[in-house]
Write a protein that holds these residues in place. Structure first.
Motif, PDB file in Angstrom:
ATOM      1  N   HIS A   1       4.324   0.889   7.692  1.00 49.22           N
ATOM      2  CA  HIS A   1       3.158   0.020   7.528  1.00 49.22           C
ATOM      3  C   HIS A   1       3.551  -1.398   7.921  1.00 49.22           C
ATOM      4  O   HIS A   1       4.725  -1.748   7.890  1.00 49.22           O
ATOM      5  CB  HIS A   1       2.670   0.026   6.074  1.00 49.22           C
TER       6      HIS A   1
ATOM      7  N   PHE B   1       2.427  13.702   3.326  1.00 53.24           N
ATOM      8  CA  PHE B   1       1.842  12.364   3.344  1.00 53.24           C
ATOM      9  C   PHE B   1       2.205  11.577   4.597  1.00 53.24           C
ATOM     10  O   PHE B   1       1.430  10.727   5.040  1.00 53.24           O
ATOM     11  CB  PHE B   1       2.252  11.584   2.088  1.00 53.24           C
ATOM     12  N   THR B   2       3.383  11.839   5.172  1.00 52.11           N
ATOM     13  CA  THR B   2       3.850  11.023   6.306  1.00 52.11           C
ATOM     14  C   THR B   2       3.525  11.631   7.667  1.00 52.11           C
ATOM     15  O   THR B   2       3.856  11.056   8.693  1.00 52.11           O
ATOM     16  CB  THR B   2       5.371  10.785   6.223  1.00 52.11           C
TER      17      THR B   2
ATOM     18  N   LEU C   1      -7.390   7.747   1.198  1.00 55.17           N
ATOM     19  CA  LEU C   1      -6.016   7.538   1.677  1.00 55.17           C
ATOM     20  C   LEU C   1      -5.965   7.358   3.189  1.00 55.17           C
ATOM     21  O   LEU C   1      -5.079   6.681   3.721  1.00 55.17           O
ATOM     22  CB  LEU C   1      -5.134   8.732   1.277  1.00 55.17           C
TER      23      LEU C   1
ATOM     24  N   LYS D   1       0.819  -1.212   0.000  1.00 61.30           N
ATOM     25  CA  LYS D   1       0.000   0.000   0.000  1.00 61.30           C
ATOM     26  C   LYS D   1       0.857   1.268   0.000  1.00 61.30           C
ATOM     27  O   LYS D   1       0.510   2.257  -0.646  1.00 61.30           O
ATOM     28  CB  LYS D   1      -0.937   0.012   1.217  1.00 61.30           C
ATOM     29  N   ILE D   2       1.971   1.232   0.737  1.00 60.09           N
ATOM     30  CA  ILE D   2       2.827   2.426   0.760  1.00 60.09           C
ATOM     31  C   ILE D   2       3.997   2.317  -0.213  1.00 60.09           C
ATOM     32  O   ILE D   2       4.456   3.324  -0.745  1.00 60.09           O
ATOM     33  CB  ILE D   2       3.327   2.757   2.185  1.00 60.09           C
TER      34      ILE D   2
ATOM     35  N   PHE E   1      -7.540   0.961  -1.255  1.00 62.94           N
ATOM     36  CA  PHE E   1      -6.318   0.931  -2.052  1.00 62.94           C
ATOM     37  C   PHE E   1      -6.498   0.244  -3.404  1.00 62.94           C
ATOM     38  O   PHE E   1      -5.739   0.501  -4.335  1.00 62.94           O
ATOM     39  CB  PHE E   1      -5.158   0.359  -1.229  1.00 62.94           C
TER      40      PHE E   1
ATOM     41  N   GLY F   1      -2.082   7.497   3.398  1.00 65.01           N
ATOM     42  CA  GLY F   1      -1.538   6.224   2.922  1.00 65.01           C
ATOM     43  C   GLY F   1      -0.681   5.533   3.958  1.00 65.01           C
ATOM     44  O   GLY F   1      -0.741   4.318   4.122  1.00 65.01           O
TER      45      GLY F   1
ATOM     46  N   THR G   1       1.511   1.874  -4.213  1.00 59.20           N
ATOM     47  CA  THR G   1       0.364   2.745  -4.496  1.00 59.20           C
ATOM     48  C   THR G   1       0.563   4.156  -3.951  1.00 59.20           C
ATOM     49  O   THR G   1       0.362   5.142  -4.672  1.00 59.20           O
ATOM     50  CB  THR G   1      -0.908   2.123  -3.903  1.00 59.20           C
ATOM     51  N   THR G   2       0.954   4.282  -2.680  1.00 56.77           N
ATOM     52  CA  THR G   2       1.063   5.619  -2.084  1.00 56.77           C
ATOM     53  C   THR G   2       2.169   6.443  -2.747  1.00 56.77           C
ATOM     54  O   THR G   2       1.967   7.633  -3.019  1.00 56.77           O
ATOM     55  CB  THR G   2       1.288   5.530  -0.559  1.00 56.77           C
TER      56      THR G   2
END
Length: 374
Positions: free
Chosen positions: A321, A281-282, A90, A46-47, A167, A294, A50-51
């Motif tokens: 993740h 994002f983080t 997200l 996912k990270i 996702f 994400g 996709t992210t």
């Protein structure tokens, strides 16, 4: 007996401080794990795919987080999914159900075997989607999967419900915007450029089978030892490429990707993402969960929790993740640390609670923190 084997890597200040392999591919007489062994990353996809793709499209101005799913995916228009906002998706707070057991519909309830009208035992015209050894799905079945997601109930928005379907949609958005399959987009823009040779979807196309660690001896669907095909049943029906699962890698290559994020978007003199994109994002992005966009993050009340997540010493800046197969990635910018743990705790069965009960991943993470602080 929590898991047959694993690889642990810790990178501090850009230098590998620890990188070791333990155990074997399976319990009993089996190949020893080595540092180049390739694991099914499960939700770390996912990270790691996709992210980062979403981040790149966001900073290029091709994806607006305030826009709706219907702005990007024609298939959702006219359904109750069209108005879901990208940033809510997200954050896992768009109201989608956690997952749908798509595979159950493809199994004959009387025999328990995959239905012959839906599967072929070999690749042939109309049946080219590889699900496992001697199991190929009908090419038009993806439409059925998407229609099941579109018809699935929505719960109230702005409630945190971790969902694979979020996702799956995001992976489809990347494909719609770029005109490329998700696997090709991330390989072209990240993995290949960075020299991440082991990382990618559909590892059988790239690596010798003896380098790929097997996951489960799966009794309920594919009825075989899963090796080099994605463990997640939903992702397998997408042919091994989906926004929520399907990525494989060794620990070293994965560490390169996360060192790039820790470096603020550069690696070996090349820029992949902007620093401000990574920061956005983080970081914590919602009041109703611990999530970033994400990315997963530490619980906000770690100092007082009986079971801190991902570990007590992880700073609030930490992002990463975990994955169902027994994997995790955690990056802590406060102490310049990348920690990766890869295992196949689902071998021979996912119904083994020891891995979680023993808190393997957090305990190793704490040992690393104590080593760097001494």
């Amino acid at each position: 007996k929590a898991f047959p084997g694993c690889v642990v890597i810790a990178v501090k200040d850009g230098t590998i401080m620890y990188h070791k392999a333990f155990g074997t591919y399976e319990f009993g007489a089996s190949s020893p794990v080595n540092v180049e062994s390739i694991y099914d990353l499960a939700s770390v996809t996912k990270i790691s795919a996709t992210t980062i793709a979403v981040m790149k499209l966001y900073e290029e101005g091709r994806l607006d987080l305030d826009k709706k799913l219907g702005n990007y995916l024609p298939v959702v228009r006219g359904t109750n999914k069209a108005s879901l906002q990208i940033d809510d998706i997200l954050l896992h707070q768009a109201g989608l159900v956690p997952f749908i057991s798509f595979y159950k519909e493809t199994i004959d309830t009387a025999t328990g075997l995959p239905k012959p009208g839906i599967y072929s035992d070999k690749s042939k015209p109309g049946f080219t989607i590889r699900v496992a050894e001697q199991l190929y799905l009908r090419n038009d079945w993806e439409d059925t999967i998407m229609s099941r997601i579109l018809k699935s109930p929505l719960s109230g928005r702005h409630k945190y419900v971790y969902s694979d379907n979020d996702f799956i949609f995001l992976g489809k958005i990347v494909e719609e915007i770029t005109g490329m399959p998700l696997n090709e987009y991330v390989e072209k823009n990240f993995y290949r450029k960075m020299g991440m040779r082991s990382t990618g979807f559909k590892p059988r196309n790239r690596s010798a089978l003896d380098k790929i660690v097997p996951t489960e001896m799966e009794p309920h669907f594919r009825r075989q030892l899963i090796r080099g095909d994605v463990h997640d049943e939903g992702a397998s029906l997408f042919g091994g490429v989906a926004g929520h699962a399907g990525l494989f890698s060794d620990a070293y290559d994965l560490a390169m990707l996360y060192q790039m994020l820790l470096n603020g978007g550069t690696f070996n003199g090349e820029r992949y993402l902007k620093e401000e994109t990574i920061e956005k994002f983080t970081s914590y992005q919602t009041g109703i969960s611990r999530r970033g966009l994400g990315f997963d993050k530490p619980e906000k009340d770690n100092a007082t929790r009986p079971e801190p997540y991902p570990s007590l010493s992880a700073s609030p800046q930490t992002f990463g993740h975990t994955g169902f197969t027994g994997t995790c990635v955690w990056v802590d910018p406060k102490v310049n640390l990348v920690y990766i743990f890869l295992s196949n705790r689902v071998n021979p069965t996912r119904d083994n609670p020891r891995f979680g009960q023993m808190n393997i991943r957090p305990k190793i993470q704490e040992v690393i923190y104590s080593a760097i602080s001494n």
